[in-house]
Motif scaffolding. Structure first.
Motif, PDB file in Angstrom:
ATOM      1  N   PHE A 100      -6.794  11.659  14.634  1.00 32.28           N
ATOM      2  CA  PHE A 100      -6.242  12.695  15.507  1.00 32.28           C
ATOM      3  C   PHE A 100      -5.847  12.070  16.850  1.00 32.28           C
ATOM      4  CE2 PHE A 100      -7.751  15.683  12.475  1.00 32.28           C
ATOM      5  CZ  PHE A 100      -7.294  16.947  12.820  1.00 32.28           C
ATOM      6  N   THR A 101      -4.911  11.130  16.813  1.00 36.87           N
ATOM      7  CA  THR A 101      -4.489  10.432  18.025  1.00 36.87           C
ATOM      8  C   THR A 101      -2.981  10.185  17.975  1.00 36.87           C
ATOM      9  OG1 THR A 101      -4.829   8.242  17.032  1.00 36.87           O
ATOM     10  CG2 THR A 101      -6.704   9.209  18.214  1.00 36.87           C
ATOM     11  N   VAL A 102      -2.415   9.811  19.122  1.00 35.20           N
ATOM     12  CA  VAL A 102      -1.005   9.435  19.181  1.00 35.20           C
ATOM     13  C   VAL A 102      -0.755   8.221  18.290  1.00 35.20           C
ATOM     14  CG1 VAL A 102       0.818   8.547  20.682  1.00 35.20           C
ATOM     15  CG2 VAL A 102      -0.648  10.428  21.472  1.00 35.20           C
ATOM     16  N   ALA A 103      -1.639   7.236  18.390  1.00 32.32           N
ATOM     17  CA  ALA A 103      -1.485   6.040  17.560  1.00 32.32           C
ATOM     18  C   ALA A 103      -1.566   6.392  16.078  1.00 32.32           C
ATOM     19  CB  ALA A 103      -2.552   5.007  17.917  1.00 32.32           C
ATOM     20  N   GLY A 104      -2.426   7.351  15.737  1.00 34.01           N
ATOM     21  CA  GLY A 104      -2.529   7.790  14.351  1.00 34.01           C
ATOM     22  C   GLY A 104      -1.226   8.399  13.854  1.00 34.01           C
ATOM     23  N   GLY A 105      -0.565   9.172  14.723  1.00 37.48           N
ATOM     24  CA  GLY A 105       0.720   9.754  14.357  1.00 37.48           C
ATOM     25  C   GLY A 105       1.786   8.700  14.126  1.00 37.48           C
ATOM     26  N   GLU A 106       1.786   7.664  14.949  1.00 36.61           N
ATOM     27  CA  GLU A 106       2.754   6.576  14.777  1.00 36.61           C
ATOM     28  C   GLU A 106       2.535   5.854  13.455  1.00 36.61           C
ATOM     29  OE1 GLU A 106       4.022   4.374  18.574  1.00 36.61           O
ATOM     30  OE2 GLU A 106       1.964   4.982  19.007  1.00 36.61           O
ATOM     31  N   ARG A 107       1.272   5.573  13.144  1.00 38.68           N
ATOM     32  CA  ARG A 107       0.970   4.873  11.889  1.00 38.68           C
ATOM     33  C   ARG A 107       1.330   5.738  10.682  1.00 38.68           C
ATOM     34  NH1 ARG A 107      -3.727   3.293  14.869  1.00 38.68           N
ATOM     35  NH2 ARG A 107      -4.919   4.977  13.912  1.00 38.68           N
ATOM     36  N   ALA A 108       1.081   7.037  10.797  1.00 34.91           N
ATOM     37  CA  ALA A 108       1.373   7.938   9.677  1.00 34.91           C
ATOM     38  C   ALA A 108       2.861   7.983   9.378  1.00 34.91           C
ATOM     39  CB  ALA A 108       0.854   9.340   9.992  1.00 34.91           C
ATOM     40  N   VAL A 109       3.688   8.007  10.414  1.00 33.77           N
ATOM     41  CA  VAL A 109       5.137   8.010  10.208  1.00 33.77           C
ATOM     42  C   VAL A 109       5.578   6.713   9.532  1.00 33.77           C
ATOM     43  CG1 VAL A 109       7.334   7.766  11.438  1.00 33.77           C
ATOM     44  CG2 VAL A 109       5.803   9.670  11.963  1.00 33.77           C
ATOM     45  N   ALA A 110       5.022   5.597   9.971  1.00 39.97           N
ATOM     46  CA  ALA A 110       5.357   4.322   9.339  1.00 39.97           C
ATOM     47  C   ALA A 110       5.007   4.352   7.853  1.00 39.97           C
ATOM     48  CB  ALA A 110       4.618   3.180  10.038  1.00 39.97           C
ATOM     49  N   GLU A 111       3.874   4.974   7.512  1.00 35.09           N
ATOM     50  CA  GLU A 111       3.464   5.075   6.111  1.00 35.09           C
ATOM     51  C   GLU A 111       4.395   6.005   5.328  1.00 35.09           C
ATOM     52  OE1 GLU A 111       1.490   4.819   2.477  1.00 35.09           O
ATOM     53  OE2 GLU A 111       1.526   3.490   4.230  1.00 35.09           O
ATOM     54  N   LEU A 112       4.769   7.129   5.926  1.00 35.91           N
ATOM     55  CA  LEU A 112       5.686   8.051   5.253  1.00 35.91           C
ATOM     56  C   LEU A 112       7.023   7.378   4.947  1.00 35.91           C
ATOM     57  CD1 LEU A 112       5.086  11.372   7.234  1.00 35.91           C
ATOM     58  CD2 LEU A 112       4.725  11.045   4.769  1.00 35.91           C
ATOM     59  N   LEU A 113       7.535   6.626   5.915  1.00 40.38           N
ATOM     60  CA  LEU A 113       8.817   5.954   5.724  1.00 40.38           C
ATOM     61  C   LEU A 113       8.697   4.834   4.692  1.00 40.38           C
ATOM     62  CD1 LEU A 113      10.104   5.811   9.415  1.00 40.38           C
ATOM     63  CD2 LEU A 113      10.657   7.477   7.627  1.00 40.38           C
ATOM     64  N   ARG A 114       7.542   4.203   4.646  1.00 34.78           N
ATOM     65  CA  ARG A 114       7.330   3.134   3.662  1.00 34.78           C
ATOM     66  C   ARG A 114       7.343   3.690   2.241  1.00 34.78           C
ATOM     67  NH1 ARG A 114       3.804   1.223   0.389  1.00 34.78           N
ATOM     68  NH2 ARG A 114       2.304   2.887   0.842  1.00 34.78           N
ATOM     69  N   ARG A 115       6.929   4.948   2.071  1.00 33.97           N
ATOM     70  CA  ARG A 115       6.816   5.546   0.742  1.00 33.97           C
ATOM     71  C   ARG A 115       8.163   5.925   0.133  1.00 33.97           C
ATOM     72  NH1 ARG A 115       1.509   9.589   1.315  1.00 33.97           N
ATOM     73  NH2 ARG A 115       0.003   7.934   1.853  1.00 33.97           N
ATOM     74  N   GLY A 116       9.207   5.930   0.919  1.00 34.03           N
ATOM     75  CA  GLY A 116      10.511   6.246   0.342  1.00 34.03           C
ATOM     76  C   GLY A 116      11.291   7.236   1.175  1.00 34.03           C
ATOM     77  N   THR A 117      11.984   8.172   0.512  1.00 31.52           N
ATOM     78  CA  THR A 117      12.840   9.138   1.199  1.00 31.52           C
ATOM     79  C   THR A 117      12.052   9.891   2.261  1.00 31.52           C
ATOM     80  OG1 THR A 117      14.107   9.450  -0.829  1.00 31.52           O
ATOM     81  CG2 THR A 117      14.405  11.089   0.914  1.00 31.52           C
ATOM     82  N   PRO A 118      12.482   9.823   3.516  1.00 33.63           N
ATOM     83  CA  PRO A 118      11.723  10.487   4.582  1.00 33.63           C
ATOM     84  C   PRO A 118      11.815  12.004   4.469  1.00 33.63           C
ATOM     85  CG  PRO A 118      13.770   9.618   5.457  1.00 33.63           C
ATOM     86  CD  PRO A 118      13.670   9.112   4.050  1.00 33.63           C
ATOM     87  N   PRO A 119      10.827  12.712   4.996  1.00 34.00           N
ATOM     88  CA  PRO A 119      10.890  14.169   5.007  1.00 34.00           C
ATOM     89  C   PRO A 119      11.939  14.631   6.025  1.00 34.00           C
ATOM     90  CG  PRO A 119       9.043  13.423   6.319  1.00 34.00           C
ATOM     91  CD  PRO A 119       9.630  12.197   5.675  1.00 34.00           C
ATOM     92  N   THR A 120      12.330  15.887   5.928  1.00 32.15           N
ATOM     93  CA  THR A 120      13.210  16.450   6.959  1.00 32.15           C
ATOM     94  C   THR A 120      12.397  17.128   8.059  1.00 32.15           C
ATOM     95  OG1 THR A 120      13.436  18.590   5.839  1.00 32.15           O
ATOM     96  CG2 THR A 120      15.014  16.852   5.247  1.00 32.15           C
ATOM     97  N   ALA A 121      11.083  17.293   7.815  1.00 29.91           N
ATOM     98  CA  ALA A 121      10.221  17.911   8.820  1.00 29.91           C
ATOM     99  C   ALA A 121       8.792  17.424   8.629  1.00 29.91           C
ATOM    100  CB  ALA A 121      10.274  19.436   8.726  1.00 29.91           C
ATOM    101  N   ILE A 122       8.028  17.447   9.725  1.00 40.20           N
ATOM    102  CA  ILE A 122       6.622  17.027   9.702  1.00 40.20           C
ATOM    103  C   ILE A 122       5.774  18.087  10.394  1.00 40.20           C
ATOM    104  CG2 ILE A 122       4.930  15.359  10.566  1.00 40.20           C
ATOM    105  CD1 ILE A 122       7.106  13.219  10.428  1.00 40.20           C
ATOM    106  N   PHE A 123       4.730  18.525   9.703  1.00 40.87           N
ATOM    107  CA  PHE A 123       3.700  19.350  10.334  1.00 40.87           C
ATOM    108  C   PHE A 123       2.505  18.456  10.596  1.00 40.87           C
ATOM    109  CE2 PHE A 123      -0.235  21.897   9.135  1.00 40.87           C
ATOM    110  CZ  PHE A 123      -0.546  22.177  10.468  1.00 40.87           C
ATOM    111  N   ALA A 124       2.204  18.244  11.873  1.00 41.35           N
ATOM    112  CA  ALA A 124       1.068  17.415  12.269  1.00 41.35           C
ATOM    113  C   ALA A 124      -0.120  18.309  12.593  1.00 41.35           C
ATOM    114  CB  ALA A 124       1.432  16.564  13.488  1.00 41.35           C
ATOM    115  N   ALA A 125      -1.321  17.877  12.214  1.00 41.97           N
ATOM    116  CA  ALA A 125      -2.511  18.707  12.361  1.00 41.97           C
ATOM    117  C   ALA A 125      -2.936  18.917  13.800  1.00 41.97           C
ATOM    118  CB  ALA A 125      -3.668  18.099  11.569  1.00 41.97           C
ATOM    119  N   CYS A 126      -2.401  18.139  14.730  1.00 38.28           N
ATOM    120  CA  CYS A 126      -2.655  18.385  16.149  1.00 38.28           C
ATOM    121  C   CYS A 126      -1.489  17.814  16.947  1.00 38.28           C
ATOM    122  CB  CYS A 126      -3.981  17.777  16.606  1.00 38.28           C
ATOM    123  SG  CYS A 126      -3.965  15.984  16.803  1.00 38.28           S
TER     124      CYS A 126
END
Length: 339
Positions: free
Chosen positions: A224-250
């Motif tokens: 639940f941190t800014v750095a966590g959000g950055e890492r999560a986006v990097a992981e999402l993009l690594r997995r393939g087609t990016p989402p068109t929207a993101i719901f973040a838990a905080c």
């Protein structure tokens, strides 16, 4: 040497009233308080906080336990609680677990709390089994804040995390998004903190209500941190087609996600919309759409719930107070780009 009895005689009140008046407790009328203060000034009397508390069998302190004081929500709750407790004549004794299970065990199974506080506030610190027994055996009035599981006999103050997550996800769906990612908290980081579980549930419920099948590839766990959000986006993009929207838990995760998207050359919201939960102090600055929760109000209300029995009122016992949330639409969400 002037004693409290001397002040009581001069003011024409009991020693207990002198003690309450000098501590600033709200149970003393202003006229009586002024009379006591005038008598104390005339006699040159200065109360000893430790002596007066020991005489009354009280410590004058309330323990507040948080998982990590560096997180915005916890810090906001603690600040508001401290202000309310101070006005009621009590000190706040902060126990920051720092994400450490060892620290929680030390707090619960040593003398860290025994006879050192008059009440206990647990913020997002759910307890089970022996831990729960250790707390209830203290026989102190208590309150839980933002905890999915309460303590038997204690009041609980929180928001409806499932409903807040549904609101956030539904907003993205109503904007026209179907490929919606979710970034939730890391269970290993949160000391059995259950908020991320409820918010993931709300996310999935909103998708299901719209006929959207949740895609595991769009669900990432991070801190639940800014750095966590950055890492999560990097992981999402690594997995393939990016989402068109993101719901973040905080909001802290959401702001990190916005930064990560920019670093990847993607624009918010033109390429990816982002929404969070909290209404962090910086949410308006960065234009983040969010579901606002009353963090400070939760801290104030919890403190006042404890002050009531500590100052002679009735303890409410086991009850749940759910505070409202509200959607705040800013610049970070918009309809998906037309193909």
């Amino acid at each position: 040497m002037t004693k409290i009895d001397d002040v009581a005689r001069l003011a024409g009140v009991s020693t207990a009233t002198v003690s309450r008046a000098l501590r600033g407790l709200p149970t003393v009328s202003q006229a009586t308080r002024d009379r006591v203060l005038a008598a104390a000034a005339q006699l040159g009397y200065a109360a000893s906080p430790s002596a007066s508390r020991l005489a009354g069998g009280k410590t004058g302190a309330v323990a507040v336990v948080v998982p990590r004081i560096t997180r915005w929500f916890f810090a906001t709750v603690v600040e508001a609680a401290e202000e309310a407790l101070h006005r009621g004549g009590y000190d706040l004794l902060l126990h920051n677990l720092g994400g450490s299970e060892t620290e929680r065990q030390r707090l619960l199974y040593t003398a860290a709390l025994h006879k050192r506080v008059d009440a206990l506030m647990l913020v997002a610190t759910p307890l089970q089994g022996p831990d729960l027994h250790a707390v209830t055996s203290l026989a102190l009035p208590g309150v839980t804040v933002s905890s999915g599981t309460g303590v038997p006999g204690w009041p609980s103050i929180r928001i409806d995390d499932v409903a807040a997550a549904r609101t956030a996800t539904t907003h993205l769906i109503e904007c026209g998004h179907r490929r919606i990612a979710h970034i939730s908290g890391d269970p290993a980081d949160e000391l059995a903190f259950t908020t991320h579980i409820d918010r993931r549930r709300g996310y999935r419920e909103a998708l299901g209500a719209a006929g959207i099948t949740p895609d595991p590839a769009l669900d990432v766990e991070e801190e639940f941190t800014v750095a966590g959000g950055e890492r999560a986006v990097a992981e999402l993009l690594r997995r393939g087609t990016p989402p068109t929207a993101i719901f973040a838990a905080c909001d802290e995760i959401a702001m990190g996600a916005m930064a990560g998207l920019r670093q990847a050359g993607l624009k918010v919201p033109a390429d990816v919309s982002v929404i969070g939960i909290d209404d962090h102090d910086l949410a308006g600055v960065v234009g983040l759409t969010t579901v606002a929760q009353p963090a400070a109000e939760q801290g104030r209300l919890a403190a006042n719930v404890l002050l009531t029995p500590l100052t002679g009122g009735d303890y409410p016992g086991e009850e749940t107070v759910i505070l409202p949330t509200r959607l705040i639409v800013r610049e970070s969400t918009a309809p998906p780009r037309a193909n």
